[in-house]
Design a protein around this motif. Structure first.
Motif, PDB file in Angstrom:
ATOM      1  N   HIS A  26      -8.348   0.915 -11.430  1.00 19.95           N
ATOM      2  CA  HIS A  26      -7.878   2.241 -11.835  1.00 19.95           C
ATOM      3  C   HIS A  26      -6.457   2.244 -12.387  1.00 19.95           C
ATOM      4  O   HIS A  26      -6.137   3.077 -13.235  1.00 19.95           O
ATOM      5  CB  HIS A  26      -7.968   3.218 -10.666  1.00 19.95           C
ATOM      6  CG  HIS A  26      -9.371   3.554 -10.285  1.00 19.95           C
ATOM      7  ND1 HIS A  26     -10.309   4.021 -11.176  1.00 19.95           N
ATOM      8  CD2 HIS A  26     -10.010   3.483  -9.093  1.00 19.95           C
ATOM      9  CE1 HIS A  26     -11.452   4.231 -10.566  1.00 19.95           C
ATOM     10  NE2 HIS A  26     -11.302   3.901  -9.288  1.00 19.95           N
ATOM     11  N   LEU A  27      -5.600   1.352 -11.912  1.00 20.54           N
ATOM     12  CA  LEU A  27      -4.201   1.380 -12.343  1.00 20.54           C
ATOM     13  C   LEU A  27      -3.884   0.388 -13.461  1.00 20.54           C
ATOM     14  O   LEU A  27      -2.946   0.611 -14.219  1.00 20.54           O
ATOM     15  CB  LEU A  27      -3.280   1.131 -11.139  1.00 20.54           C
ATOM     16  CG  LEU A  27      -3.361   2.177 -10.028  1.00 20.54           C
ATOM     17  CD1 LEU A  27      -2.486   1.777  -8.858  1.00 20.54           C
ATOM     18  CD2 LEU A  27      -2.980   3.553 -10.558  1.00 20.54           C
ATOM     19  N   SER A  85      -9.982  -3.105  -1.656  1.00 26.37           N
ATOM     20  CA  SER A  85      -8.777  -2.315  -1.941  1.00 26.37           C
ATOM     21  C   SER A  85      -8.057  -2.771  -3.207  1.00 26.37           C
ATOM     22  O   SER A  85      -7.814  -1.974  -4.116  1.00 26.37           O
ATOM     23  CB  SER A  85      -7.831  -2.364  -0.748  1.00 26.37           C
ATOM     24  OG  SER A  85      -8.437  -1.778   0.384  1.00 26.37           O
ATOM     25  N   THR A 139       2.247   1.566  -3.571  1.00 30.02           N
ATOM     26  CA  THR A 139       1.184   1.991  -4.491  1.00 30.02           C
ATOM     27  C   THR A 139       0.829   3.450  -4.258  1.00 30.02           C
ATOM     28  O   THR A 139       0.601   4.201  -5.210  1.00 30.02           O
ATOM     29  CB  THR A 139      -0.061   1.096  -4.333  1.00 30.02           C
ATOM     30  OG1 THR A 139       0.328  -0.276  -4.482  1.00 30.02           O
ATOM     31  CG2 THR A 139      -1.105   1.419  -5.375  1.00 30.02           C
ATOM     32  N   VAL A 172       0.965   6.382  -7.029  1.00 30.77           N
ATOM     33  CA  VAL A 172      -0.204   7.217  -7.329  1.00 30.77           C
ATOM     34  C   VAL A 172       0.127   8.698  -7.128  1.00 30.77           C
ATOM     35  O   VAL A 172      -0.303   9.550  -7.908  1.00 30.77           O
ATOM     36  CB  VAL A 172      -1.411   6.784  -6.460  1.00 30.77           C
ATOM     37  CG1 VAL A 172      -2.532   7.806  -6.506  1.00 30.77           C
ATOM     38  CG2 VAL A 172      -1.909   5.421  -6.904  1.00 30.77           C
ATOM     39  N   LEU A 176      -6.472   2.825  -0.665  1.00 27.60           N
ATOM     40  CA  LEU A 176      -5.162   2.668  -0.018  1.00 27.60           C
ATOM     41  C   LEU A 176      -5.241   2.921   1.483  1.00 27.60           C
ATOM     42  O   LEU A 176      -4.596   2.218   2.271  1.00 27.60           O
ATOM     43  CB  LEU A 176      -4.144   3.602  -0.669  1.00 27.60           C
ATOM     44  CG  LEU A 176      -3.717   3.177  -2.076  1.00 27.60           C
ATOM     45  CD1 LEU A 176      -2.980   4.311  -2.778  1.00 27.60           C
ATOM     46  CD2 LEU A 176      -2.864   1.933  -2.020  1.00 27.60           C
ATOM     47  N   SER A 184       0.826  -1.208   0.000  1.00 30.62           N
ATOM     48  CA  SER A 184       0.000   0.000   0.000  1.00 30.62           C
ATOM     49  C   SER A 184       0.860   1.258   0.000  1.00 30.62           C
ATOM     50  O   SER A 184       0.509   2.245  -0.648  1.00 30.62           O
ATOM     51  CB  SER A 184      -0.956  -0.011   1.196  1.00 30.62           C
ATOM     52  OG  SER A 184      -0.248   0.159   2.405  1.00 30.62           O
ATOM     53  N   LEU A 231      -8.698   5.933  -5.332  1.00 28.77           N
ATOM     54  CA  LEU A 231      -7.460   5.225  -4.992  1.00 28.77           C
ATOM     55  C   LEU A 231      -6.990   5.555  -3.584  1.00 28.77           C
ATOM     56  O   LEU A 231      -6.542   4.670  -2.842  1.00 28.77           O
ATOM     57  CB  LEU A 231      -6.362   5.557  -6.006  1.00 28.77           C
ATOM     58  CG  LEU A 231      -6.471   4.847  -7.353  1.00 28.77           C
ATOM     59  CD1 LEU A 231      -5.508   5.473  -8.360  1.00 28.77           C
ATOM     60  CD2 LEU A 231      -6.191   3.364  -7.201  1.00 28.77           C
ATOM     61  N   GLU A 247      -7.712  -0.738  -6.847  1.00 25.61           N
ATOM     62  CA  GLU A 247      -6.379  -0.455  -7.382  1.00 25.61           C
ATOM     63  C   GLU A 247      -6.195  -1.097  -8.758  1.00 25.61           C
ATOM     64  O   GLU A 247      -5.666  -0.459  -9.679  1.00 25.61           O
ATOM     65  CB  GLU A 247      -5.308  -0.930  -6.403  1.00 25.61           C
ATOM     66  CG  GLU A 247      -5.318  -0.148  -5.098  1.00 25.61           C
ATOM     67  CD  GLU A 247      -4.576  -0.835  -3.968  1.00 25.61           C
ATOM     68  OE1 GLU A 247      -3.678  -1.654  -4.251  1.00 25.61           O
ATOM     69  OE2 GLU A 247      -4.902  -0.559  -2.803  1.00 25.61           O
ATOM     70  N   GLN A 305      -6.777  -0.115   2.956  1.00 28.81           N
ATOM     71  CA  GLN A 305      -5.813  -1.210   2.907  1.00 28.81           C
ATOM     72  C   GLN A 305      -4.795  -1.084   4.045  1.00 28.81           C
ATOM     73  O   GLN A 305      -4.492  -2.061   4.729  1.00 28.81           O
ATOM     74  CB  GLN A 305      -5.106  -1.217   1.556  1.00 28.81           C
ATOM     75  CG  GLN A 305      -4.137  -2.353   1.370  1.00 28.81           C
ATOM     76  CD  GLN A 305      -3.500  -2.342  -0.003  1.00 28.81           C
ATOM     77  OE1 GLN A 305      -3.948  -1.662  -0.919  1.00 28.81           O
ATOM     78  NE2 GLN A 305      -2.425  -3.093  -0.158  1.00 28.81           N
TER      79      GLN A 305
END
Length: 163
Positions: A121-122, A114, A51, A55, A73, A48, A69, A118, A76
């Protein structure tokens, strides 16, 4: 399996595990399981942070995506800490069914909520989008089960003491 009058629901599960794993015993099994849960929580927390750093350096994300996001996160990270607490409680106080449900709820929530947000979107993975709300419900279930564990009889100590 023969059950005694003093065995709780969590103990029934442990008696069953002791029959399956006769050489190591259920308490050792639970210590090993809590160790894996602890490691999963640490790895999830580290992921997390990585990430979140990724982000933070993306300038092309829309505001709504960024908020989504950040929420994923934060949850998470928060639930990685809850998993650490649950693993510690299982290791120190002994296992009971509600700690198992709490751990399962937190892990399921991290995966369904979570990780899913992620990935969507990623990485553009939309396949698991319908299960996202179930991740939130799993988080709630985990917290309620953790609260119930304070009133459960623990398998190692045999006392009705809060964990």
């Amino acid at each position: 399996l023969r059950l005694n009058a003093g065995i709780t629901r969590g103990s029934v599960w442990l008696v069953f595990i002791e029959k399956i794993i006769p050489f190591t015993g259920a308490s050792l099994f639970m210590k090993i399981a809590s160790r894996y849960l602890f490691v999963f929580a640490c790895v999830t927390g580290a992921m997390s942070v990585l990430t979140a750093a990724y982000v933070a350096h993306q300038s092309v994300l829309e505001e709504a995506v960024l908020r989504s996001l950040q929420s994923a996160l934060q949850l998470q990270q928060f639930h990685a800490l809850a998993l650490l607490l649950t693993a510690w409680m299982a290791r120190e106080s002994g296992f009971n069914w509600s700690l198992g449900v709490a751990a399962a709820g937190f892990v399921a929530g991290i995966f369904c909520f979570s990780f899913n947000i992620e990935l969507r979107h990623l990485a553009g993975v939309e396949l698991f989008r319908p299960i996202t709300p179930y991740g939130g419900m799993a988080f709630v279930l985990g917290w309620l089960a953790l609260a119930v564990s304070a009133f459960e009889r623990h398998s190692q100590s045999g006392k009705d003491t809060p964990a």
